[in-house]
Scaffold this active site. Structure first.
Site, PDB file in Angstrom:
ATOM      1  N   SER A 185       0.851  -1.188   0.000  1.00 33.02           N
ATOM      2  CA  SER A 185       0.000   0.000   0.000  1.00 33.02           C
ATOM      3  C   SER A 185       0.885   1.236   0.000  1.00 33.02           C
ATOM      4  O   SER A 185       2.063   1.175   0.384  1.00 33.02           O
ATOM      5  CB  SER A 185      -0.902   0.006   1.241  1.00 33.02           C
ATOM      6  OG  SER A 185      -1.669   1.186   1.310  1.00 33.02           O
ATOM      7  N   TYR A 240      -2.123  -1.092  10.450  1.00 34.39           N
ATOM      8  CA  TYR A 240      -2.177  -1.300   9.006  1.00 34.39           C
ATOM      9  C   TYR A 240      -0.913  -0.774   8.337  1.00 34.39           C
ATOM     10  O   TYR A 240      -0.297  -1.463   7.510  1.00 34.39           O
ATOM     11  CB  TYR A 240      -3.413  -0.598   8.450  1.00 34.39           C
ATOM     12  CG  TYR A 240      -3.606  -0.767   6.962  1.00 34.39           C
ATOM     13  CD1 TYR A 240      -4.062  -1.967   6.423  1.00 34.39           C
ATOM     14  CD2 TYR A 240      -3.362   0.290   6.083  1.00 34.39           C
ATOM     15  CE1 TYR A 240      -4.258  -2.117   5.061  1.00 34.39           C
ATOM     16  CE2 TYR A 240      -3.550   0.151   4.716  1.00 34.39           C
ATOM     17  CZ  TYR A 240      -3.997  -1.061   4.212  1.00 34.39           C
ATOM     18  OH  TYR A 240      -4.178  -1.195   2.863  1.00 34.39           O
TER      19      TYR A 240
END
Length: 268
Positions: free
Chosen positions: A145, A159
């Site tokens: 990401s 995350y």
């Protein structure tokens, strides 16, 4: 079916029941891949059936498995090999994101991210690489990401940490297996319209989650979120021979969202 760059390749795709994994599987079927769709949710079979309806000639199996369980991923890879004769590509897409202030984030939430986002990719890679070594080639595409490695938002500590870790894993595996013709690359996605992002929007703005999603688009130069199939096209490229000299790369796909220096300065 559209004959294409993945014809003859057998691909294992995790997190395939919905969202990005569903988009990846759809694009892989379009390009002629044989697919093992893996997900913790039994809905993966319904998704597989939908894609079979779009591409009747596609060879697709669905496996209910937890990426955080190594043996279950070993079994999923074995089923791929049994069904199709090889495991040529792995799309390590399964991932989770839960938001919480760092000082309030319970260890269970932290560990949930580690188990799925890091261990899940680790387990998937360890499950498929032996088959790729037997074949003398393979391609692995890991869903990292922009979050963690490039940018971050408040509440994303678990995350961000786990997605940044996948960049390091990508680079190490790319070096370790380059001379054995296994390529390893990662995508760095901004935001796509997926169930995970919709859940994050609810966590961010319970009273009006749609406004949270609209506000994401405002900050993207292309003024929209990605479609899952657009991400699927990137994964198809990374899994195909078109990317034969690409390994250890981080490919940002974010509509330009990480480019602007500010949201208020400039001529537009």
């Amino acid at each position: 079916m559209v004959p294409g760059k993945l014809e003859g390749k057998a691909a294992l795709i995790t997190g395939a029941a919905a969202g990005l994994g569903e988009g990846i599987a759809e694009v892989y079927a379009k390009y002629g891949a044989k697919i093992c769709m893996v997900d913790l949710s039994p809905d993966v079979e319904k998704t597989a059936e939908r894609i079979r309806g779009m591409y009747p000639e596609a060879e697709i199996i669905a496996v209910v498995a937890n990426v955080a369980d190594k043996q279950q991923m070993i079994d999923a890879a074995a089923k791929t090999k049994e069904a199709f004769g090889s495991v040529d590509v792995a799309c390590c897409n399964a991932g989770v994101c839960r938001l919480a202030p760092f000082e309030q984030m319970p260890d269970e939430m932290r560990d949930f991210h580690i188990d799925v986002n890091i261990k899940g990719v680790w387990n998937t890679c360890q499950a498929v690489i032996p088959y790729m070594l037997e074949e003398g080639k393979g391609a692995i595409a890991i869903a990292s990401s922009v979050t963690g490695d490039i940018v971050a938002d408040a509440g994303e500590a678990a995350y961000a940490m786990t997605k940044a870790a996948l960049v390091g894993l990508t680079k190490c595996l790319a070096v370790e297996y380059a001379d054995r013709h296994i390529r390893v690359n990662c995508s760095q996605l901004g935001y796509a319209r997926t169930p995970m992002v919709e859940k994050m929007a609810v966590e961010s703005n319970p009273e009006d989650p749609e406004s949270a999603i609209n506000d994401i688009a405002v900050g993207v130069p292309m003024k929209r979120l990605a479609k899952p199939t657009e991400v699927g096209e990137l994964f198809a490229f990374l899994g195909s021979d078109e990317s034969s000299y690409l390994t250890g790369s981080q490919v940002v796909i974010d509509g330009g969202s990480t480019l602007p220096e500010t949201m208020s300065i400039g001529t537009n």
